[in-house]
Every structure is written in C-alpha cells, then in structure tokens.
Design an enzyme around this catalytic site. Structure first.
Site, PDB file in Angstrom:
ATOM      1  CB  SER A  74      -0.962  -0.047   1.198  1.00 11.19           C
ATOM      2  OG  SER A  74      -1.922   0.968   1.132  1.00 11.19           O
ATOM      3  CE  LYS A 125      -4.817  -2.299   0.605  1.00 13.00           C
ATOM      4  NZ  LYS A 125      -4.946  -0.871   0.301  1.00 13.00           N
ATOM      5  CG  ASP A 165       7.679   4.341 -11.317  1.00  7.83           C
ATOM      6  OD1 ASP A 165       8.309   3.283 -11.517  1.00  7.83           O
ATOM      7  OD2 ASP A 165       6.436   4.397 -11.295  1.00  7.83           O
TER       8      ASP A 165
END
Length: 557
Positions: A297, A322, A308
């Site tokens: 999460s 998740k 990223d």
C-alpha cells in the site's frame, strides 16, 4: 441457520443471475439486477422474521450477512460497527486507548504475548506468557476469541481494569494486576541512526498521522551528522496506511511539484493527482529502500514512486502488490464502511495491484497476475519497470529460508517458553550493545526440549519414503534397490540433538530476539537487528559504491 445465512448473503448479488437462463426479457443492467436483488433480500428477511420456526438473532445474523457480502468484493472493503472501530482509528491516528499489549490464543488460553514498551501493561508488571483468567471479574472461557478479550481490555484512558492472571515459572502463579488504561502511541519510527559504515538508517513501520513528521526529523538529524554517505529507508513488513503520509515522505527527496501518485475511481472523471508540496531536504544524497513481501500500500507508493523517479535503489524481495485506495463512509447508528474507491498509479503510469478481485475463478478464488501478462513501463530515465505484481527490487535479495525445525521452535512456543523461564530468574541482562547468547544458554535451551513432544517434518525421511513409493510404482524396486534404500535411510536418519546443533546459528538468533524483547525498548531491539541484517548490508554496499549506485539508476545501453 448456516443455510439461511448463505441464502441471505447471496441474495443481494446473485438472486437475479439464476433467472437469466430462463427469462425471455431483455438482460437487466447491473443497477437493475442490484435493485431486484435488494427487493428479494428484503422479502427473505421479512419472511424469516415473521415465519421462521425460531427467533432469529437479528444483530448477529445481519452482521454476518454484511461480512459475507463484503467478502465477495475484496479484503479491504470492511464494515466497522460502532463498538469495533478502535483498530480503524488507531491506523490513522497512530494511537488508541487500552493497556498496550499484544495478546494471542494458545490452545484454550488467551495469553500476553508482548507488552509494548513503556505501556500501562508493561509498567504494571504484565509479562509475556501470562495467562489471562479474568478481566474485571469476567472469566475468560476456552471458547472466547482474542478479539472478545481485547474489547474487555480496551477502554478510555484513565479508567481502571483488573486482570487476574496465571504466571508460569514462578511460585505464586496466581496474581491480580490492576492497570490504569492509557493512550497508547504507535511509534512509526522506532529507530533511526548512523551505521558504522557512515550510512544512515531509518526504520518506518507504518504510515499514520505522525509518520511524515518523524521521517523528516530523522532525515534532518542524519544530515546534520558529519560523514553521512547515504540513507537506507527500511519499509520491510510495512503494511501501509495514509496515502498523504506517503506523498509527504517522498517530498523529502524530490523537487517540489513532483507527481507521486494518481488515483482513479470507477470513471475517468474521478481522477486525483498527488504532487509534492514542500521543498525537498536533499535531492542528491544516495538513497536505498528495503522492501519484502510484507511491504504494501502506502509503503509501495513510496518505494515505487522513488523507483519510477530514479531517485532510490530498491533492495530486497518483491513487495506485496496492493494498488487499491480505501476511504471511510459513515453509516447509520455510527457504523463505518471502509470501501475501496480507487486504484493508484505511480509516476511511470503503472498499477502495482497484484490481484484483480473483479475477475474471479469459477470457484470464487483469486490469483496473482502472472508475470507473462504484466506490461512494461519506463522510469524517468528510461529504465524498464513492470506493473501488476508489486514492486520488483533493483537488487533482488532473498533472506535465507528457514526449515521446519526452526518453524516449530517458534510456532510451538519452545523459544517463547524458554525466554519466559529465563526472564523469571533474571531481573536484568547486559546492555543492548553487549548482550550475547552464551554456549551455556544454548545448551540449556537444548535441554529444555522434550524429544517426545518436539514434532517437526523430517524432510529427508519424507523425501526418501516418497522415492521408495515412486520406485515401487514404476517397477524399479527389487531386493538390491531396497537394500540401497535401507542403507540410505540409515545414513539420513534424523537425530534431534544433531539437528539443533546444525541449526545453532539460526536458533541463537531466535533465542536472542525472544529474550531481549523482554528487556529492551523497540529502539534498542531495532538497533541490535541492524548488526546482523544481510539485506541491509547489501543496501549499504550499493550506497558506498558510487559507480554501481549510479549504474543501477541508469537505463541499459
């Protein structure tokens, strides 16, 4: 009664589906089907209420019906009655009121597993292993669940609770402990500090209202120390929490205005973008993040966004996966529904959700998205990353797997009981930086194990027996082969004493954790754990190797 519950639970969703094969009318829309199902559901309840032979337990019946309905959706959409919201509130606020102790079920008993450091429970003298007999005079019965006992222990701060316990390994084993409940703080950063290598280390366990502030303070403290070479943020077994907290933590390391995550609801209009809103503390200091299968999460938002953005090297095992966002909705009678409202997408555009709960197998089960069906995305610098299965580390490093013997030492409470016996006769131990499990203590532990009661899967013997049966089935078994099997069986025969010695190093780690947790704070325990943490060592090495660190964050040529 179970049949009745099954009928009611499925009525709202399934009642119209059974008609689809015989009806000549045009297929109903999903909204129409739901309306019909609700009408059928209400009719069933009415008929049961007026005509069923026994009086129905309304509260329990409806609660179980709601839970059964939500179970068909996803594991994160949850119903919280007004009297069961402590857990939900503690996740967001980082605190709750009670005695501050983890309790577990052991056989027919509910026992104290671990009083939190500096909690009312620990300060009042409760110890691991204490068996809870009564709470405020109410007997804890063998059929009573842990959750029911927990409700009795919790209460408003400042109120009293009396607990009757049975304490193992002491003469006066029946004791009454009076405790004044308090506000229990969940500390999201139990420890941070500088490692001997010059690398800073921050352990973050959850994302609550205090997480961003405490991480920021930890980073500032480390940056003020001379010789800081980089920072490791440990998110292993961090199950997440507040999304906003994750965005604030990322903002410490990337430019103001950087997109961290985007959430999308059922329709494209329901899109919300979260960007950093504060000036970063440092955009260049080497950064590594530790993850494993328990990282989920909000913890995956931090690790995935910084991956990223090519701002951190991710080390460890693939994270949980998740990518769903939950919000709370008020219900009648002060109940609360925590409902999945959106999916979140990190800067590369990927969704890391591993399971699509809307696509179930015919038996109702779900499975992770296979790697072959995942899609490629690109980081800011062009590195390839993939969606659909958590965050894959830049350096995949898996901790050594345990075996059945080690599992049973923990699961069957052998180490737990040994530590309780030790604590009953030792009021204190050496300081956290110097305590070690001695040879004498290891020998005492071995002597505490009853070979007749210690059960574990002997994999060599099991494997050999399987091979015997395979040889018989395939026609290879004869007197000569059987004799060789007998020789091999003699060579591989398990000896508990030998197996304990062979696993000595891992057993000592288990004993060390069990014993020291009865004497040291969470900060001391975390600091001690950094001394023998192979995944952390890998992260340290990459931070200290500037060329390797840079190459990991650069696209392949």
């Amino acid at each position: 009664m179970r049949r009745i519950l099954s009928i009611i639970a499925g009525a709202a969703v399934l009642s119209c589906a059974v008609q689809s094969g015989t009806s000549s009318a045009a297929p109903a829309s999903g909204k129409d089907e739901l309306a019909r199902g609700m009408h059928t559901f209400n009719s069933i309840v009415k008929e049961l209420q007026s005509g069923y032979v026994d009086t129905l337990p309304g509260k329990t019946l409806m609660r179980n019906t709601i839970l059964a309905l939500l179970d068909q959706i996803d594991p994160y959409t949850e119903y919280y009655p007004s009297d069961e919201q402590d857990e939900l509130l503690s996740i967001s606020s980082g605190q709750y009121a009670g005695i501050g102790s983890y309790i577990i079920k052991r056989g027919n008993d509910v026992i104290i597993h671990q009083p939190q450091w500096n909690s009312p429970a620990r300060n009042a003298g409760l110890r691991p292993g204490d068996v809870i007999l009564r709470v405020n005079g109410d007997t804890v019965t063998p059929s009573m669940a842990v959750g029911d006992v927990s409700k009795k222990l919790r209460g408003q701060a400042g109120t009293n609770v009396s607990i009757d316990i049975r304490r193992p390994y002491v003469e006066d084993s029946l004791l009454t402990v009076d405790i004044v409940r308090g506000n229990i703080k969940v500390d999201p950063v139990p420890y941070f500090g500088m490692l001997p290598s010059g690398v800073g280390y921050i352990r973050l366990t959850t994302f609550n209202e205090n997480s961003a502030r405490e991480v920021r303070e930890a980073v500032l403290d480390l940056m003020a120390k001379p010789g800081l070479k980089g920072i490791v943020l440990d998110l292993r077994d961090n199950g997440g929490g507040l999304l906003e907290s994750a965005v604030q933590i990322v903002s410490n390391f990337v430019p103001k205005g950087t997109e961290v995550v985007k959430t999308r609801g059922r329709n494209e209009k329901n899109v919300k973008t979260y960007k950093t809103t504060s000036k970063p503390l440092d955009q260049d200091i080497p950064l590594a993040i530790l993850v494993n299968g328990g990282t989920a999460s909000a913890a995956e938002i931090v690790s995935g966004a910084l991956q990223d953005l090519d701002r951190a090297v991710i080390v460890g095992e693939r994270s949980y996966g998740k990518g769903l966002v939950q919000n709370t909705r008020p219900l009648p009678y002060n109940d609360i529904l925590k409902i999945t409202t959106a999916r979140y997408y990190i800067p590369s555009g990927r969704l890391i959700q591993a399971i699509d709960y809307s696509r179930r197998n015919p038996d109702g089960s779900v499975a992770r998205t296979p790697d072959s069906l995942t899609n490629e995305f690109r980081t800011s610098r062009g590195r390839i990353v993939r969606d659909g299965g958590g965050i894959t580390p830049d350096i995949v490093y898996k901790e050594k797997d345990g075996n059945r013997l080690l599992y049973n030492i923990i699961a069957d409470f052998w180490a737990f009981d040994f530590a309780n016996r030790f604590a009953a006769t030792h009021t204190d131990i050496a300081p956290a930086d110097s305590f070690e499990i001695s040879e004498e203590m290891f020998a005492d532990f071995k002597a505490s194990i009853d070979p007749d009661k210690f059960k574990y899967d002997r994999q060599c013997e099991t494997g050999l027996e399987y091979l015997r049966e395979a040889a018989k089935a395939e026609g290879y078994m004869n007197d000569s082969v059987a004799a060789q099997f007998d020789i091999l069986a003699g060579m591989l025969k398990h000896d508990l004493n030998r197996d304990l010695d062979f696993n000595r190093k891992d057993i000592i780690k288990i004993l060390d954790t069990e014993i020291t947790s009865r004497y040291y704070s969470d900060a001391d325990m975390t600091r001690r754990a950094t001394r023998d943490d192979s995944t952390l060592t890998v992260a340290e090495e990459v931070i200290l190797d500037s060329s390797r660190y840079k190459s990991l964050l650069s696209p392949e040529k």
